[in-house]
Write a protein that holds these residues in place. Structure first.
Motif, mmCIF file in Angstrom:
data_model
loop_
_atom_site.group_PDB
_atom_site.id
_atom_site.type_symbol
_atom_site.label_atom_id
_atom_site.label_comp_id
_atom_site.label_asym_id
_atom_site.label_seq_id
_atom_site.Cartn_x
_atom_site.Cartn_y
_atom_site.Cartn_z
ATOM 1 N N MET A 1 17.940 47.589 115.003
ATOM 2 C CA MET A 1 19.332 47.817 114.592
ATOM 3 C C MET A 1 20.084 46.490 114.598
ATOM 4 N N LEU A 2 20.814 46.230 113.562
ATOM 5 C CA LEU A 2 21.577 44.995 113.451
ATOM 6 C C LEU A 2 22.814 45.053 114.335
ATOM 7 N N THR A 3 22.992 43.970 115.128
ATOM 8 C CA THR A 3 24.202 43.892 115.942
ATOM 9 C C THR A 3 25.025 42.663 115.641
ATOM 10 N N GLY A 4 24.469 41.751 114.857
ATOM 11 C CA GLY A 4 25.251 40.566 114.517
ATOM 12 C C GLY A 4 24.414 39.519 113.820
ATOM 13 N N VAL A 5 25.063 38.646 113.090
ATOM 14 C CA VAL A 5 24.402 37.546 112.394
ATOM 15 C C VAL A 5 25.179 36.276 112.670
ATOM 16 N N SER A 6 24.462 35.183 113.000
ATOM 17 C CA SER A 6 25.139 33.912 113.247
ATOM 18 C C SER A 6 25.846 33.447 111.990
ATOM 19 N N SER A 7 27.080 33.031 112.132
ATOM 20 C CA SER A 7 27.894 32.611 110.989
ATOM 21 C C SER A 7 27.504 31.235 110.496
ATOM 22 N N PRO A 8 27.302 31.070 109.190
ATOM 23 C CA PRO A 8 27.019 29.743 108.642
ATOM 24 C C PRO A 8 28.108 28.737 108.985
ATOM 25 N N ALA A 232 18.487 29.306 106.824
ATOM 26 C CA ALA A 232 18.056 29.885 108.102
ATOM 27 C C ALA A 232 19.242 30.484 108.850
ATOM 28 N N ARG A 233 19.033 31.656 109.439
ATOM 29 C CA ARG A 233 20.058 32.355 110.210
ATOM 30 C C ARG A 233 19.431 32.984 111.451
ATOM 31 N N ILE A 234 20.239 33.220 112.456
ATOM 32 C CA ILE A 234 19.807 34.006 113.616
ATOM 33 C C ILE A 234 20.399 35.394 113.478
ATOM 34 N N VAL A 235 19.565 36.408 113.584
ATOM 35 C CA VAL A 235 20.063 37.778 113.551
ATOM 36 C C VAL A 235 19.902 38.393 114.940
ATOM 37 N N HIS A 236 20.863 39.183 115.328
ATOM 38 C CA HIS A 236 20.888 39.809 116.642
ATOM 39 C C HIS A 236 20.598 41.301 116.472
ATOM 40 N N THR A 237 19.486 41.740 117.002
ATOM 41 C CA THR A 237 19.103 43.144 116.886
ATOM 42 C C THR A 237 18.923 43.750 118.274
ATOM 43 N N SER A 238 18.682 45.047 118.312
ATOM 44 C CA SER A 238 18.475 45.719 119.597
ATOM 45 C C SER A 238 17.206 45.241 120.284
ATOM 46 N N GLU A 239 16.266 44.658 119.501
ATOM 47 C CA GLU A 239 15.032 44.128 120.075
ATOM 48 C C GLU A 239 15.190 42.673 120.507
ATOM 49 N N GLY A 240 16.321 42.069 120.203
ATOM 50 C CA GLY A 240 16.546 40.674 120.556
ATOM 51 C C GLY A 240 16.878 39.837 119.336
ATOM 52 N N ASP A 395 -14.967 35.632 99.290
ATOM 53 C CA ASP A 395 -13.569 35.281 99.053
ATOM 54 C C ASP A 395 -12.785 36.573 98.883
ATOM 55 N N SER A 396 -12.385 37.129 100.001
ATOM 56 C CA SER A 396 -11.675 38.410 99.971
ATOM 57 C C SER A 396 -10.190 38.171 99.818
ATOM 58 N N PRO A 397 -9.497 39.051 99.119
ATOM 59 C CA PRO A 397 -8.055 38.849 98.911
ATOM 60 C C PRO A 397 -7.280 39.010 100.200
ATOM 61 N N GLN A 398 -6.352 38.131 100.420
ATOM 62 C CA GLN A 398 -5.438 38.228 101.543
ATOM 63 C C GLN A 398 -4.026 38.314 100.989
ATOM 64 N N ALA A 399 -3.225 39.076 101.646
ATOM 65 C CA ALA A 399 -1.839 39.215 101.178
ATOM 66 C C ALA A 399 -1.163 37.849 101.204
ATOM 67 N N SER A 400 -0.666 37.427 100.047
ATOM 68 C CA SER A 400 -0.014 36.118 99.973
ATOM 69 C C SER A 400 1.421 36.189 100.473
ATOM 70 N N ALA A 401 1.961 37.381 100.537
ATOM 71 C CA ALA A 401 3.342 37.540 100.997
ATOM 72 C C ALA A 401 3.359 37.862 102.482
ATOM 73 N N LYS A 402 4.204 37.190 103.212
ATOM 74 C CA LYS A 402 4.381 37.437 104.631
ATOM 75 C C LYS A 402 5.713 38.162 104.828
ATOM 76 N N GLU A 403 5.760 39.014 105.846
ATOM 77 C CA GLU A 403 7.008 39.701 106.122
ATOM 78 C C GLU A 403 7.994 38.727 106.769
ATOM 79 N N VAL A 404 9.050 38.456 106.062
ATOM 80 C CA VAL A 404 10.101 37.568 106.525
ATOM 81 C C VAL A 404 11.400 38.351 106.485
ATOM 82 N N SER A 405 12.196 38.218 107.523
ATOM 83 C CA SER A 405 13.478 38.929 107.545
ATOM 84 C C SER A 405 14.482 38.234 106.635
ATOM 85 N N ILE A 406 15.141 39.045 105.804
ATOM 86 C CA ILE A 406 16.171 38.536 104.899
ATOM 87 C C ILE A 406 17.489 39.220 105.258
ATOM 88 N N VAL A 407 18.538 38.419 105.450
ATOM 89 C CA VAL A 407 19.831 38.987 105.812
ATOM 90 C C VAL A 407 20.830 38.739 104.690
#
Length: 465
Positions: A1-8, A232-240, A395-407
């Motif tokens: 859960m989102l609780t805050g985002v560091s302001s640019p 780059a931003r810091i996001v504040h969630t219930s998990e930290g 040469d097995s396929p690997q996911a080229s996309a990584k899960e990155v948080s976008i705010v």
């Protein structure tokens, strides 16, 4: 859960790192007072081919001067890739310094507290200090000999803990860094520090893509690093708290991951380089089995102080020289062939278009590993060569996309990169799975005959069944 985002806007008010302050002369020592009550800090400058002038604090410089870190000068970033790309002779030494520099830029952008900045920079500086001879290829050697994965991170932590010159300098930060690198203790939890040093879009990837691209003389690894750090931003969630990137910077994230994909296809997975890696792995593994190389270094059981002391004495040159000097040795024969550029070549490639290959490619990795030796022996018979000179590569396929948080800076909502990126929405570009047969052509020849190639292909299909 989102609780805050560091302001640019708040980020722009943070104090500047030493690397961003007024430049002094190359090699000079500058003493400056820092804000936030920190004591005066001295620093030294390093001229880097990728980032220009990099400033290290005296604390960091003393770590660089330690024997464990200096060993990295002899550990090539892309082992023996200079046989394909002549300029690729850079080492883990400069990569680690570059990673420290980018970690500092990222931490400064995020407005981290000075103490946290110091620890994050230090962790980035030593994150690869545990790499053994031949860097990433060494990981495959460790894995084959011990069955363990991510070994170099554990060795990096052991060096931080037990190598007195480095550990005493890092002092109270040593255990914190060791846990961050191994994902244990506080490092088991996602955090801003962990995301910066070893996340999905971290400073490690940022530096090695730019650096490898530069020294290989290709443009595949280039991306907009300045925009990526700015977003780059810091996001504040219930998990930290953790690292995210502003929606406005999503194209910069795409450029990073696309650069990674292209470098894997064009450089890291170059067919000649794969053959070189196969020969290196086989040479070192054979060298350990033949007693030419110490098992306690290349297949460690206990990562203690005694191990660290011996481990830091081994680099690429010593390993190659030891094996090359061994007469009547399979490991020696492989290394001598490498040094003379007599390389195993990709002679047959089977893709998913072939039903048999498609079934084999989709087998579990452990099954493939058990079947590989038998398959290589069958192919070697068809090629008329010793099985030592035949290797099969999946040469097995690997996911080229990584899960990155976008705010989204306007709404504060957090999403996943793969859900928001138009380019990577379906997983991104992925190569077709394939199996390649590598073999060393007969002495005095650069290739196999047409008939022999047909026999090799048939044998490979039979082996895959």
């Amino acid at each position: 859960m989102l609780t805050g985002v560091s302001s640019p806007s708040g980020l722009n008010k943070t104090r500047r790192l030493p690397c961003q302050q007024r430049r002094g002369r190359l090699g000079s020592t500058n003493n400056r007072g820092l804000k936030d009550g920190m004591a005066p800090m001295s620093s030294r400058e390093v001229r880097d081919a990728v980032h220009g002038l990099i400033e290290l604090t005296d604390h960091e410089w003393r770590v660089v001067d330690s024997p464990a870190f200096q060993r990295l000068r002899g550990v090539q970033q892309l082992p023996m890739t200079h046989l394909v790309y002549p300029g690729a002779r850079h080492s883990r030494f400069e990569h680690c310094i570059g990673a420290c520099h980018l970690a500092g830029r990222m931490a400064d952008r995020l407005g981290l507290e000075p103490r946290e900045v110091q620890r994050v920079r230090a962790a980035a500086l030593v994150h690869d200090v545990g790499h053994g001879p031949f860097s990433q290829v060494g990981e495959f050697i460790f894995e084959e000999l011990t069955g363990q994965t991510h070994v170099h991170e554990k060795i990096s932590a052991a060096i931080v803990r037990f190598h007195t010159p480095a550990g005493s300098i890092l002092d109270a930060d040593a255990e914190w860094i060791a846990e961050l690198l191994t994902g244990t203790g506080h490092g088991a939890q996602r955090s801003v520090a962990r995301d910066i040093v070893s996340g999905s879009a971290d400073i490690d990837k940022m530096d090695y893509l730019l650096r490898d691209s530069y020294f290989c003389g290709v443009d595949y690894g280039r991306f907009d690093v300045d925009k990526l750090i700015e977003a780059a931003r810091i996001v504040h969630t219930s998990e930290g708290d953790h690292l995210a990137y502003d929606l406005d910077g999503i194209f910069a994230v795409e450029s990073l991951l696309l650069a990674r994909y292209h470098m894997h296809r064009q450089v890291y997975g170059h067919r000649t380089r794969v053959g070189i890696d196969k020969m290196l792995i086989r040479a070192v593994v054979s060298g350990v089995h033949e007693g030419l190389l110490p098992r306690r270094v290349f297949a460690p059981e206990n990562l203690d102080a005694a191990f660290v002391e011996e481990y830091i004495g081994w680099d690429d040159h010593r390993t190659l020289a030891t094996l090359a000097a061994a007469p009547d040795s399979r490991a020696g024969d492989l290394v001598r062939a490498l040094l003379k550029r007599r390389l195993m070549k990709s002679v047959v490639k089977l893709e998913v278009d072939d039903d048999v290959a498609a079934q084999a490619i989709r087998k579990p990795a452990e099954t493939l590993k058990k079947e590989q030796a038998a398959a290589e022996h069958l192919v070697a018979e068809a090629a008329g060569v010793d099985p030592m000179w035949v290797a099969m590569h999946w040469d097995s396929p690997q996911a080229s996309a990584k899960e990155v948080s976008i705010v989204d800076g306007r709404t504060g909502s957090i999403g996943n990169f793969t859900e928001l990126s138009g380019l990577f929405a379906l997983g991104g570009p992925r190569p077709k799975p394939s199996v390649s047969v590598y073999a060393l052509p007969p002495r005095g020849s650069d290739a196999f005959s047409v008939d022999t190639l047909a026999a090799i292909r048939q044998a490979a299909l039979e082996a895959l069944r």
